[in-house]
Design a protein around this motif. Structure first.
Motif, PDB file in Angstrom:
ATOM      1  N   ASP A  75      92.594  -5.519  -1.924  1.00 33.74           N
ATOM      2  CA  ASP A  75      92.912  -4.512  -2.934  1.00 33.74           C
ATOM      3  C   ASP A  75      93.329  -3.173  -2.324  1.00 33.74           C
ATOM      4  N   ALA A  76      93.880  -3.202  -1.113  1.00 34.06           N
ATOM      5  CA  ALA A  76      94.319  -1.965  -0.462  1.00 34.06           C
ATOM      6  C   ALA A  76      95.655  -1.512  -1.042  1.00 34.06           C
ATOM      7  N   VAL A  77      95.846  -0.208  -1.088  1.00 33.69           N
ATOM      8  CA  VAL A  77      97.129   0.378  -1.485  1.00 33.69           C
ATOM      9  C   VAL A  77      97.807   0.820  -0.190  1.00 33.69           C
ATOM     10  N   VAL A  78      98.963   0.242   0.114  1.00 30.31           N
ATOM     11  CA  VAL A  78      99.636   0.526   1.382  1.00 30.31           C
ATOM     12  C   VAL A  78     101.093   0.899   1.140  1.00 30.31           C
ATOM     13  N   ASP A  79     101.696   1.537   2.144  1.00 37.11           N
ATOM     14  CA  ASP A  79     103.131   1.769   2.121  1.00 37.11           C
ATOM     15  C   ASP A  79     103.619   1.812   3.561  1.00 37.11           C
ATOM     16  N   GLY A  80     104.904   1.694   3.752  1.00 38.88           N
ATOM     17  CA  GLY A  80     105.459   1.700   5.095  1.00 38.88           C
ATOM     18  C   GLY A  80     105.159   0.408   5.833  1.00 38.88           C
ATOM     19  N   VAL A  81     105.182   0.482   7.151  1.00 40.43           N
ATOM     20  CA  VAL A  81     104.911  -0.670   8.005  1.00 40.43           C
ATOM     21  C   VAL A  81     103.413  -0.752   8.258  1.00 40.43           C
ATOM     22  N   VAL A  82     102.821  -1.904   7.980  1.00 37.80           N
ATOM     23  CA  VAL A  82     101.385  -2.095   8.160  1.00 37.80           C
ATOM     24  C   VAL A  82     101.158  -3.145   9.245  1.00 37.80           C
ATOM     25  N   PRO A  83     100.656  -2.741  10.416  1.00 43.52           N
ATOM     26  CA  PRO A  83     100.373  -3.738  11.452  1.00 43.52           C
ATOM     27  C   PRO A  83      99.100  -4.512  11.090  1.00 43.52           C
ATOM     28  N   ILE A  84      99.187  -5.818  11.144  1.00 40.72           N
ATOM     29  CA  ILE A  84      98.061  -6.681  10.783  1.00 40.72           C
ATOM     30  C   ILE A  84      97.797  -7.655  11.919  1.00 40.72           C
ATOM     31  N   MET A  85      96.527  -7.846  12.273  1.00 36.67           N
ATOM     32  CA  MET A  85      96.149  -8.856  13.245  1.00 36.67           C
ATOM     33  C   MET A  85      95.375  -9.947  12.518  1.00 36.67           C
ATOM     34  N   ILE A  86      95.788 -11.195  12.711  1.00 39.83           N
ATOM     35  CA  ILE A  86      95.153 -12.327  12.043  1.00 39.83           C
ATOM     36  C   ILE A  86      94.649 -13.287  13.100  1.00 39.83           C
ATOM     37  N   ASN A  87      93.413 -13.755  12.943  1.00 44.83           N
ATOM     38  CA  ASN A  87      92.834 -14.727  13.849  1.00 44.83           C
ATOM     39  C   ASN A  87      92.141 -15.796  13.022  1.00 44.83           C
ATOM     40  N   ALA A  88      92.276 -17.042  13.430  1.00 43.56           N
ATOM     41  CA  ALA A  88      91.591 -18.150  12.763  1.00 43.56           C
ATOM     42  C   ALA A  88      90.927 -18.996  13.836  1.00 43.56           C
ATOM     43  N   TYR A  89      89.677 -19.378  13.591  1.00 41.32           N
ATOM     44  CA  TYR A  89      88.956 -20.179  14.566  1.00 41.32           C
ATOM     45  C   TYR A  89      87.949 -21.070  13.855  1.00 41.32           C
ATOM     46  N   GLY A  90      87.763 -22.254  14.391  1.00 38.61           N
ATOM     47  CA  GLY A  90      86.778 -23.190  13.862  1.00 38.61           C
ATOM     48  C   GLY A  90      85.447 -22.975  14.546  1.00 38.61           C
ATOM     49  N   LYS A  91      84.401 -23.429  13.900  1.00 36.24           N
ATOM     50  CA  LYS A  91      83.068 -23.243  14.472  1.00 36.24           C
ATOM     51  C   LYS A  91      82.574 -24.486  15.185  1.00 36.24           C
ATOM     52  N   GLY A  92      83.409 -25.517  15.301  1.00 38.66           N
ATOM     53  CA  GLY A  92      82.980 -26.740  15.960  1.00 38.66           C
ATOM     54  C   GLY A  92      82.123 -27.570  15.022  1.00 38.66           C
ATOM     55  N   ASP A  93      81.262 -28.351  15.587  1.00 39.68           N
ATOM     56  CA  ASP A  93      80.348 -29.143  14.759  1.00 39.68           C
ATOM     57  C   ASP A  93      78.927 -28.626  14.938  1.00 39.68           C
ATOM     58  N   GLN A  94      77.974 -29.318  14.371  1.00 45.67           N
ATOM     59  CA  GLN A  94      76.586 -28.859  14.402  1.00 45.67           C
ATOM     60  C   GLN A  94      75.961 -28.971  15.793  1.00 45.67           C
ATOM     61  N   THR A  95      76.543 -29.787  16.686  1.00 44.30           N
ATOM     62  CA  THR A  95      75.915 -30.002  17.985  1.00 44.30           C
ATOM     63  C   THR A  95      76.490 -29.146  19.097  1.00 44.30           C
ATOM     64  N   SER A  96      77.698 -28.602  18.917  1.00 46.89           N
ATOM     65  CA  SER A  96      78.282 -27.781  19.971  1.00 46.89           C
ATOM     66  C   SER A  96      78.914 -26.539  19.358  1.00 46.89           C
ATOM     67  N   PHE A  97      78.947 -25.488  20.142  1.00 47.31           N
ATOM     68  CA  PHE A  97      79.503 -24.216  19.689  1.00 47.31           C
ATOM     69  C   PHE A  97      80.790 -23.950  20.461  1.00 47.31           C
ATOM     70  N   LEU A  98      81.864 -23.650  19.751  1.00 47.79           N
ATOM     71  CA  LEU A  98      83.133 -23.343  20.402  1.00 47.79           C
ATOM     72  C   LEU A  98      83.166 -21.873  20.765  1.00 47.79           C
ATOM     73  N   ILE A  99      83.207 -21.584  22.048  1.00 45.60           N
ATOM     74  CA  ILE A  99      83.265 -20.184  22.467  1.00 45.60           C
ATOM     75  C   ILE A  99      84.703 -19.696  22.464  1.00 45.60           C
ATOM     76  N   SER A 100      85.651 -20.573  22.788  1.00 48.57           N
ATOM     77  CA  SER A 100      87.059 -20.184  22.894  1.00 48.57           C
ATOM     78  C   SER A 100      87.636 -19.866  21.521  1.00 48.57           C
ATOM     79  N   GLY A 101      88.098 -18.640  21.361  1.00 53.36           N
ATOM     80  CA  GLY A 101      88.727 -18.228  20.113  1.00 53.36           C
ATOM     81  C   GLY A 101      87.763 -17.861  19.012  1.00 53.36           C
TER      82      GLY A 101
END
Length: 138
Positions: A75-101
Motif C-alpha cells: 500500500d505504498a504511494v510511490v513516484d519516479g524510479v523505485v529500486p526494488i530488491m527481490i529474493n526468494a528462498y526455500g526452507k528445505g525440509d524438516q530434517t535439513s536447513f538450507l543455508i544458501s540463499g
C-alpha cells in the motif's frame, strides 16, 4: 458404555468433512497438501444429546519459498524510479536447513549510519582533547 461426542472436521468451505472422529482425538494436518494462503479449519461437534458446537480456526499456510522484497512496502504511494530488491528462498525440509540463499541482503538502516557518525565524532573529540592536554612534570 458412555456415549462420546462426535467431531466433524472441515477445511475451508468444503461441504463434506475431511474426517468424522470420536472425541478426544489427536490428528495431524499435512499442510503440504494445501495451497499457500489463508485457510479455515472448521470443527463441528455433536454431543450424544444432539446439541451442536462450532469452532473455526483461521490459519495461513506458507510451504512454498519465502519471498522477501526491499524497496517498496504494501500500500505504498510511490513516484519516479523505485529500486526494488527481490529474493526468494526455500526452507528445505524438516530434517535439513538450507543455508544458501536463506538470508536476504539488506541495506544498512539510516539510524546505524547516524550512530556510527556520532561515535566517530565523539572519538575524534576526545582524541583531540587528549592530545591538547599539557604535560605536567613532577
Amino acid at each position: 458404555m458412555e456415549a462420546k461426542s462426535k467431531i466433524y472436521i472441515f477445511m475451508d468451505e468444503e461441504v463434506r468433512p475431511l474426517a468424522v472422529v470420536t472425541a478426544p482425538i489427536h490428528i495431524e494436518i499435512d499442510t503440504r497438501k494445501l495451497v499457500d494462503g489463508k485457510h479455515i479449519l472448521k470443527l463441528v461437534s455433536k454431543d450424544p444429546s444432539g446439541k451442536e458446537g462450532i469452532r473455526t480456526i483461521p490459519f495461513e499456510v506458507r510451504n512454498g519459498p519465502a519471498i522477501a522484497v526491499e524497496g517498496i512496502q504494501e500500500d505504498a504511494v510511490v513516484d519516479g524510479v523505485v529500486p526494488i530488491m527481490i529474493n526468494a528462498y526455500g526452507k528445505g525440509d524438516q530434517t535439513s536447513f538450507l543455508i544458501s540463499g536463506s538470508e536476504t541482503p539488506q541495506t544498512i538502516p539510516f539510524w546505524v549510519w547516524i550512530l556510527l557518525i556520532c561515535f566517530i565524532a565523539w572519538s575524534l573529540y576526545y582524541l583531540v582533547r587528549y592530545m591538547n592536554l599539557p604535560v605536567v612534570d613532577m
